[in-house]
Design an enzyme around this catalytic site. Structure first.
Site, PDB file in Angstrom:
ATOM      1  N   GLU A  57      19.638  -4.051  -5.436  1.00  0.00           N
ATOM      2  CA  GLU A  57      19.812  -2.840  -6.247  1.00  0.00           C
ATOM      3  C   GLU A  57      19.828  -1.606  -5.358  1.00  0.00           C
ATOM      4  O   GLU A  57      19.009  -1.486  -4.438  1.00  0.00           O
ATOM      5  CB  GLU A  57      18.673  -2.680  -7.261  1.00  0.00           C
ATOM      6  CG  GLU A  57      18.901  -3.445  -8.539  1.00  0.00           C
ATOM      7  CD  GLU A  57      18.116  -4.723  -8.557  1.00  0.00           C
ATOM      8  OE1 GLU A  57      17.893  -5.287  -7.472  1.00  0.00           O
ATOM      9  OE2 GLU A  57      17.732  -5.150  -9.668  1.00  0.00           O
ATOM     10  N   LYS A 232      43.128 -10.515  -9.183  1.00  0.00           N
ATOM     11  CA  LYS A 232      44.485 -10.754  -9.710  1.00  0.00           C
ATOM     12  C   LYS A 232      45.454 -10.758  -8.525  1.00  0.00           C
ATOM     13  O   LYS A 232      45.341 -11.627  -7.668  1.00  0.00           O
ATOM     14  CB  LYS A 232      44.814  -9.698 -10.766  1.00  0.00           C
ATOM     15  CG  LYS A 232      43.865  -9.732 -11.978  1.00  0.00           C
ATOM     16  CD  LYS A 232      44.336  -8.824 -13.085  1.00  0.00           C
ATOM     17  CE  LYS A 232      43.500  -8.963 -14.338  1.00  0.00           C
ATOM     18  NZ  LYS A 232      42.305  -8.100 -14.355  1.00  0.00           N
ATOM     19  N   ARG A 238      36.282 -12.661  -8.186  1.00  0.00           N
ATOM     20  CA  ARG A 238      36.224 -11.870  -9.422  1.00  0.00           C
ATOM     21  C   ARG A 238      35.325 -10.670  -9.176  1.00  0.00           C
ATOM     22  O   ARG A 238      34.209 -10.808  -8.673  1.00  0.00           O
ATOM     23  CB  ARG A 238      35.675 -12.726 -10.568  1.00  0.00           C
ATOM     24  CG  ARG A 238      36.486 -13.969 -10.804  1.00  0.00           C
ATOM     25  CD  ARG A 238      36.166 -14.613 -12.106  1.00  0.00           C
ATOM     26  NE  ARG A 238      37.035 -14.124 -13.141  1.00  0.00           N
ATOM     27  CZ  ARG A 238      38.280 -14.583 -13.366  1.00  0.00           C
ATOM     28  NH1 ARG A 238      38.775 -15.545 -12.640  1.00  0.00           N
ATOM     29  NH2 ARG A 238      39.011 -14.074 -14.325  1.00  0.00           N
TER      30      ARG A 238
END
Ligand code: DSN
Length: 422
Positions: A57, A232, A238
């Protein structure tokens, strides 16, 4: 067989068998869903690495957990590579995928009820561009524009300018998920400038084609924010990128973390760094150009064989067919028929489609994945032949099975990147 695969085979044969099935599917069929692709083996290796074990984080140099000397290095690399590839000043590489990526931008710059101009879904816009069924569509006031039927799917910018003056958007958003036309970034930028809005492009579909120099880059036209998924045409893991001018960096970073997300997926960020390096190599420029040539050839071959293309042609990697018009079947039937012969496409709404989304009139095709396997124009002509044979008249199951064998034989000449040989 490597150690990880052996562990899986012995430890969880059920999942291993499903993995083998998916590998067989990816090798023996043709992937024509325009948003899908094959990533590089080095990306797969990084995704399955120990970076997945780490919580990180915060941002490099400002984390909430210790032990970040290597995660900081890898996130910095991903940021620098993204900025260099897309010629921009700041990159946030933490969005988990396309939806949080766009949500982070809206939440960074809008108050509830603020207006965004964005493309209507049936004309190619994405769910996250404020479709009424999305949470963002309820939180903000998305005013939808459309393409012009008589203009081969292009946008009328005089009309868009009028709409912008009337609706006073805070963001003018371009970019689509189902348009075979390229965006006129200069024209969108003029509209945004005229009404004092941020110019934002979601280039998720064409991010790789921009990175490979085959299509224009919105930053070359003064855009403020560009978002893209990384899996893509970019061929990465991803994930999502928010790219922006440096004046907007703080707001974007705060919006992604702690505003919207917790711990970033460091294995995906490391894999993104690997993919961004691959996309900067000269071979990727050839790949991007070939994706577009292949789509043009596929479109021409399909038209010659009697298909009805919604926009009459394509300028990018993508084609939308009106199956009701050309074949007398809806998009779902066409998708299922092509599935039966090993060609994967997706059913697709066409502009102002009279049919419902699960039985729309069209299908959507694209060439990024086929091109990643080394297919060129001659293969596109063969694919158009297989598709036309399956769609132009009703076929008996045994005829479909014969076509499926022919498709599998055709595929054998094109190894799928990252899929072990069977
Ligand atoms: N699912 C992606 C596509 O197919 O375009 C967008 O979310």
């Amino acid at each position: 067989m490597d150690d990880y695969r052996r562990e899986l085979m012995e430890g969880d044969p059920e999942v291993f068998e499903l993995l083998r099935g998916e590998e067989r599917r990816q090798q023996s069929g043709v992937e024509l869903i325009p948003s899908e692709n094959y990533t590089w083996p080095a990306v797969l290796a990084t995704l399955g690495s120990v970076f997945t074990n780490k919580y990180s984080e915060g941002y490099p140099g400002r984390r909430y957990y210790g032990g970040q000397e290597f995660t900081d290095g890898v996130e910095n690399l991903a940021r620098e590579r993204a900025c260099s590839l897309f010629r921009c000043e700041h990159a946030n590489v933490q969005p988990l995928s396309g939806s949080p990526m766009n949500q982070a931008v809206y939440l960074a710059f809008l108050e509830p009820g603020d207006t965004v101009l964005a493309m209507d879904l049936s004309h190619g816009g994405h769910l996250t561009h404020g479709d009424p069924v999305s949470h963002m569509g309820r939180l903000f006031n998305f005013v939808r524009y459309k393409t012009r039927p008589g203009e081969a799917g292009r946008v009328d910018f005089d009309e868009l300018m009028k709409l912008a003056r009337l609706s006073k958007p805070r963001i003018v958003l371009c970019g689509t998920t189902s348009s075979p036309r390229v965006d006129d970034y200069a024209a969108y930028r003029r509209v945004a400038e005229e009404v004092g809005a941020l110019a934002m492009a979601d280039v998720s579909h064409v991010g790789g084609l921009i990175a490979g120099g085959a299509l224009e880059n919105p930053f070359d036209h003064g855009f403020d924010v560009v978002t893209t998924t990384t899996h893509k045409s970019l061929r990465g893991p991803r994930g999502g990128l928010v790219l922006c001018r440096k004046e907007l960096a703080k707001a974007v970073d705060r919006s992604v973390f702690p505003g919207l997300q917790g711990g970033p997926h460091m294995n995906a960020i490391a894999a993104m760094a690997v993919a961004l390096r691959k996309a900067a190599e000269p071979g990727f420029r050839e790949y991007a150009a070939q994706v577009i040539s292949n789509a043009a050839e596929l479109a021409t071959s399909l038209i010659d064989a009697g298909a009805a293309l919604v926009t009459g042609g394509t300028d990018n990697h993508l084609i939308v067919l009106d199956c009701v018009l050309a074949y007398g079947m809806d998009g779902r039937a066409a998708e299922e028929t092509l599935d039966a012969i090993g060609i994967t496409v997706n059913k697709q709404v066409i502009p102002d489609d009279p049919n419902p989304p699960l039985r729309p009139s069209g299908i959507r095709l694209g060439t990024p994945a086929a091109t990643a396997r080394g297919m060129k124009e001659d293969s596109m002509r063969e694919l158009a032949g297989f598709m036309t044979a399956a769609l132009e008249r009703p076929m008996q199951p045994r005829e479909l099975a014969r076509l499926a064998e022919a498709v599998a034989a055709f595929c054998a000449a094109f190894p799928t990147p990252g899929v072990p040989r069977m």
